[in-house]
Design a protein around this motif. Structure first.
Motif, PDB file in Angstrom:
ATOM      1  N   THR A 204       0.832  -1.208   0.000  1.00 27.27           N
ATOM      2  CA  THR A 204       0.000   0.000   0.000  1.00 27.27           C
ATOM      3  C   THR A 204       0.865   1.256   0.000  1.00 27.27           C
ATOM      4  O   THR A 204       0.556   2.233  -0.696  1.00 27.27           O
ATOM      5  N   ALA A 205       1.964   1.235   0.769  1.00 27.44           N
ATOM      6  CA  ALA A 205       2.852   2.411   0.812  1.00 27.44           C
ATOM      7  C   ALA A 205       3.325   2.765  -0.596  1.00 27.44           C
ATOM      8  O   ALA A 205       3.282   3.929  -1.009  1.00 27.44           O
ATOM      9  N   CYS A 206       3.741   1.752  -1.351  1.00 33.19           N
ATOM     10  CA  CYS A 206       4.230   2.000  -2.717  1.00 33.19           C
ATOM     11  C   CYS A 206       3.102   2.508  -3.611  1.00 33.19           C
ATOM     12  O   CYS A 206       3.297   3.429  -4.419  1.00 33.19           O
ATOM     13  N   ARG A 207       1.932   1.928  -3.449  1.00 35.05           N
ATOM     14  CA  ARG A 207       0.783   2.361  -4.260  1.00 35.05           C
ATOM     15  C   ARG A 207       0.430   3.825  -3.973  1.00 35.05           C
ATOM     16  O   ARG A 207       0.157   4.604  -4.882  1.00 35.05           O
ATOM     17  N   LEU A 208       0.421   4.181  -2.687  1.00 33.87           N
ATOM     18  CA  LEU A 208       0.059   5.563  -2.323  1.00 33.87           C
ATOM     19  C   LEU A 208       1.030   6.557  -2.961  1.00 33.87           C
ATOM     20  O   LEU A 208       0.612   7.595  -3.485  1.00 33.87           O
ATOM     21  N   GLY A 209       2.334   6.230  -2.900  1.00 35.47           N
ATOM     22  CA  GLY A 209       3.329   7.135  -3.495  1.00 35.47           C
ATOM     23  C   GLY A 209       3.107   7.295  -4.988  1.00 35.47           C
ATOM     24  O   GLY A 209       3.131   8.409  -5.524  1.00 35.47           O
ATOM     25  N   ALA A 210       2.872   6.177  -5.669  1.00 35.02           N
ATOM     26  CA  ALA A 210       2.646   6.218  -7.116  1.00 35.02           C
ATOM     27  C   ALA A 210       1.382   7.028  -7.443  1.00 35.02           C
ATOM     28  O   ALA A 210       1.377   7.857  -8.369  1.00 35.02           O
ATOM     29  N   LEU A 211       0.329   6.821  -6.649  1.00 37.15           N
ATOM     30  CA  LEU A 211      -0.929   7.547  -6.901  1.00 37.15           C
ATOM     31  C   LEU A 211      -0.747   9.055  -6.719  1.00 37.15           C
ATOM     32  O   LEU A 211      -1.318   9.851  -7.465  1.00 37.15           O
ATOM     33  N   CYS A 212       0.064   9.442  -5.727  1.00 39.76           N
ATOM     34  CA  CYS A 212       0.306  10.876  -5.488  1.00 39.76           C
ATOM     35  C   CYS A 212       1.074  11.505  -6.649  1.00 39.76           C
ATOM     36  O   CYS A 212       1.070  12.723  -6.808  1.00 39.76           O
ATOM     37  N   ALA A 213       1.769  10.659  -7.444  1.00 39.20           N
ATOM     38  CA  ALA A 213       2.511  11.169  -8.605  1.00 39.20           C
ATOM     39  C   ALA A 213       1.696  11.011  -9.890  1.00 39.20           C
ATOM     40  O   ALA A 213       2.242  11.208 -10.978  1.00 39.20           O
ATOM     41  N   SER A 214       0.417  10.654  -9.763  1.00 35.87           N
ATOM     42  CA  SER A 214      -0.421  10.374 -10.942  1.00 35.87           C
ATOM     43  C   SER A 214       0.266   9.381 -11.882  1.00 35.87           C
ATOM     44  O   SER A 214       0.313   9.577 -13.102  1.00 35.87           O
ATOM     45  N   ALA A 215       0.819   8.325 -11.305  1.00 32.69           N
ATOM     46  CA  ALA A 215       1.513   7.300 -12.094  1.00 32.69           C
ATOM     47  C   ALA A 215       0.551   6.631 -13.078  1.00 32.69           C
ATOM     48  O   ALA A 215      -0.661   6.586 -12.833  1.00 32.69           O
ATOM     49  N   ASP A 216       1.102   6.087 -14.169  1.00 31.68           N
ATOM     50  CA  ASP A 216       0.225   5.340 -15.078  1.00 31.68           C
ATOM     51  C   ASP A 216       0.011   3.925 -14.524  1.00 31.68           C
ATOM     52  O   ASP A 216       0.662   3.525 -13.545  1.00 31.68           O
ATOM     53  N   ALA A 217      -0.888   3.188 -15.159  1.00 35.33           N
ATOM     54  CA  ALA A 217      -1.300   1.889 -14.609  1.00 35.33           C
ATOM     55  C   ALA A 217      -0.128   0.917 -14.483  1.00 35.33           C
ATOM     56  O   ALA A 217      -0.022   0.161 -13.506  1.00 35.33           O
ATOM     57  N   ARG A 218       0.772   0.965 -15.453  1.00 37.76           N
ATOM     58  CA  ARG A 218       1.898   0.024 -15.413  1.00 37.76           C
ATOM     59  C   ARG A 218       2.882   0.370 -14.293  1.00 37.76           C
ATOM     60  O   ARG A 218       3.371  -0.506 -13.583  1.00 37.76           O
ATOM     61  N   GLN A 219       3.160   1.648 -14.118  1.00 41.06           N
ATOM     62  CA  GLN A 219       4.044   2.060 -13.013  1.00 41.06           C
ATOM     63  C   GLN A 219       3.438   1.622 -11.672  1.00 41.06           C
ATOM     64  O   GLN A 219       4.131   1.093 -10.802  1.00 41.06           O
ATOM     65  N   LEU A 220       2.133   1.853 -11.540  1.00 46.75           N
ATOM     66  CA  LEU A 220       1.440   1.504 -10.294  1.00 46.75           C
ATOM     67  C   LEU A 220       1.520   0.002 -10.031  1.00 46.75           C
ATOM     68  O   LEU A 220       1.826  -0.444  -8.920  1.00 46.75           O
ATOM     69  N   GLU A 221       1.293  -0.753 -11.080  1.00 47.10           N
ATOM     70  CA  GLU A 221       1.303  -2.213 -10.956  1.00 47.10           C
ATOM     71  C   GLU A 221       2.697  -2.725 -10.565  1.00 47.10           C
ATOM     72  O   GLU A 221       2.835  -3.584  -9.693  1.00 47.10           O
ATOM     73  N   GLN A 222       3.721  -2.168 -11.204  1.00 44.62           N
ATOM     74  CA  GLN A 222       5.089  -2.639 -10.926  1.00 44.62           C
ATOM     75  C   GLN A 222       5.535  -2.257  -9.517  1.00 44.62           C
ATOM     76  O   GLN A 222       6.181  -3.045  -8.827  1.00 44.62           O
ATOM     77  N   LEU A 223       5.172  -1.046  -9.087  1.00 44.86           N
ATOM     78  CA  LEU A 223       5.550  -0.645  -7.727  1.00 44.86           C
ATOM     79  C   LEU A 223       4.783  -1.457  -6.684  1.00 44.86           C
ATOM     80  O   LEU A 223       5.327  -1.801  -5.626  1.00 44.86           O
ATOM     81  N   ALA A 224       3.533  -1.780  -6.976  1.00 45.84           N
ATOM     82  CA  ALA A 224       2.758  -2.625  -6.055  1.00 45.84           C
ATOM     83  C   ALA A 224       3.403  -4.008  -5.942  1.00 45.84           C
ATOM     84  O   ALA A 224       3.518  -4.581  -4.854  1.00 45.84           O
ATOM     85  N   ASP A 225       3.859  -4.519  -7.079  1.00 46.62           N
ATOM     86  CA  ASP A 225       4.529  -5.819  -7.113  1.00 46.62           C
ATOM     87  C   ASP A 225       5.814  -5.779  -6.274  1.00 46.62           C
ATOM     88  O   ASP A 225       6.095  -6.674  -5.474  1.00 46.62           O
ATOM     89  N   TYR A 226       6.574  -4.717  -6.472  1.00 44.46           N
ATOM     90  CA  TYR A 226       7.799  -4.501  -5.683  1.00 44.46           C
ATOM     91  C   TYR A 226       7.446  -4.515  -4.187  1.00 44.46           C
ATOM     92  O   TYR A 226       8.080  -5.217  -3.388  1.00 44.46           O
ATOM     93  N   GLY A 227       6.443  -3.739  -3.809  1.00 43.43           N
ATOM     94  CA  GLY A 227       6.073  -3.622  -2.393  1.00 43.43           C
ATOM     95  C   GLY A 227       5.598  -4.939  -1.806  1.00 43.43           C
ATOM     96  O   GLY A 227       5.918  -5.273  -0.657  1.00 43.43           O
ATOM     97  N   ARG A 228       4.864  -5.697  -2.594  1.00 45.46           N
ATOM     98  CA  ARG A 228       4.345  -6.986  -2.114  1.00 45.46           C
ATOM     99  C   ARG A 228       5.507  -7.933  -1.789  1.00 45.46           C
ATOM    100  O   ARG A 228       5.560  -8.527  -0.711  1.00 45.46           O
ATOM    101  N   HIS A 229       6.448  -8.045  -2.722  1.00 45.71           N
ATOM    102  CA  HIS A 229       7.604  -8.922  -2.481  1.00 45.71           C
ATOM    103  C   HIS A 229       8.488  -8.379  -1.351  1.00 45.71           C
ATOM    104  O   HIS A 229       8.986  -9.135  -0.522  1.00 45.71           O
ATOM    105  N   LEU A 230       8.673  -7.066  -1.338  1.00 41.26           N
ATOM    106  CA  LEU A 230       9.483  -6.449  -0.281  1.00 41.26           C
ATOM    107  C   LEU A 230       8.855  -6.732   1.086  1.00 41.26           C
ATOM    108  O   LEU A 230       9.554  -7.047   2.060  1.00 41.26           O
TER     109      LEU A 230
END
Ligand code: IPE
Ligand code: IPE
Ligand code: MG
Ligand code: MG
Ligand code: MG
Length: 311
Positions: A204-230
């Motif tokens: 969620t932390a990674c998703r929130l940061g990406a959303l605050c930057a108006s990230a595109d769907a792929r950026q959001l998905e990849q950062l969420a994936d990173y956060g989940r594994h992390l």
């Protein structure tokens, strides 16, 4: 934040974070701490009167912590090309939720701990009733922080949805953790606990940061994936450190999990397989950052820190 695990213990696959990581992390921590202080100064008497609750609410935030989750919010925002200041309300909000989870986690009815962040736990200072209420307040206040942010209404709605979803998962994981105590170790339950009580909020932390930057769907998905594994690697390491770390470094008691027969990764798989599993998760986390190239260097460092940390 030092890294002392040797290559033999950790396996050669995970090098320590690169030079400058500690200073980078410290700079984010200072920004988060300053923003928390400014926030509570601005709230002032809005925190109430006639009890020590305002003190209890701020106590567990003030005594420190690694600030991993707000750091992830801010850096994820930067990596997606955003202005970190816009992500500050979300960074504070997630640290409030995390701190609420720690206050309740330490209660006698849960893990019954007396030391947190190197200091007496909230209920040891203020009593159980105020500790319960301090946690309740921080959870609720996290949402009000988000709703008062300057982002547009649609973004705020998405931030609130994501933060509440991550928090619900965390609470569900805590339920499975508590009810798992004293039962025969069940690998599926351990995976559920890790995914929910810890990984969900880190994702969620990674998703929130990406959303605050108006990230595109792929950026959001990849950062969420990173956060989940992390997050999975983070909780495996937390379980390992309960067995192999020190109270002085961790600022919390050690050898607690085995005493109450918690469903942990080492209990289910052993120490070596747990270390290996943490490395696999970190490799997956780093792989998820590929599209960001050099911009994600610090997120890669953070991943390496998570499995080589001693605190
Ligand atoms: C501790 O989290 C609780 C877990 C999810 C394992 P942290 O290790 O991030 O605690 P602080 O914030 O640094 O105190
Ligand atoms: C707690 O896990 C995770 C939370 C959601 C707070 P632990 O119970 O293992 O965390 P520590 O070891 O007390 O920090
Ligand atoms: Mg617990
Ligand atoms: Mg605990
Ligand atoms: Mg633990």
């Amino acid at each position: 934040m030092r890294n002392v695990q040797t290559a033999d213990e950790a396996g050669a696959a995970v090098p320590p974070p690169s030079e400058g990581f500690q200073a980078w992390a410290q700079a984010w921590r200072e920004r988060v701490d300053a923003a928390l202080q400014a926030h509570f100064e601005s709230v002032g008497t809005g925190l109430g009167q006639h009890s020590r609750l305002p003190e209890a609410i701020q106590y567990s935030l003030r005594i420190g912590g690694k600030r991993l989750r707000p750091m992830l919010v801010l850096e994820s925002c930067v990596v997606c090309g955003g202005d970190w200041q816009r992500a500050l309300p979300a960074a504070l909000a997630i640290e409030m939720v995390h701190t609420f989870s720690l206050i309740h986690d330490d209660l006698p009815a849960m893990d019954d701990d007396d030391l947190r962040r190197g200091q007496p736990t909230n209920h040891k200072v203020y009593g159980e009733a105020l500790a319960v209420l301090a946690g309740d307040f921080l959870m609720t206040h996290a949402i009000s922080c988000l709703t008062r942010s300057e982002a547009d209404a649609h973004v705020i709605g998405t931030l609130v949805r994501d933060l509440t979803c991550g928090t619900e998962h965390m609470i569900l994981g805590q339920g499975a953790d508590i009810e798992g105590e004293g039962r025969p170790v069940d690998a599926d339950r351990v995976r559920y606990i890790h995914a929910h009580k810890t990984s969900a909020l880190i994702e969620t932390a990674c998703r929130l940061g990406a959303l605050c930057a108006s990230a595109d769907a792929r950026q959001l998905e990849q950062l969420a994936d990173y956060g989940r594994h992390l997050g999975l690697a983070f909780q495996i390491t937390d379980d390992l450190l309960d067995e192999t770390g020190t109270e002085q470094n961790l600022g919390k008691r050690v050898h607690k999990d085995a005493n109450v027969a918690k469903q942990t990764y080492p209990a289910a798989f052993g120490l070596d397989a747990s270390r290996q599993a943490a490395r696999v998760e970190i490799d997956a986390a780093v792989a998820a950052l590929e599209m960001f190239g050099a911009r994600a260097a610090r997120l890669r460092d953070l991943a390496r820190f998570v499995v080589t940390r001693d605190r």
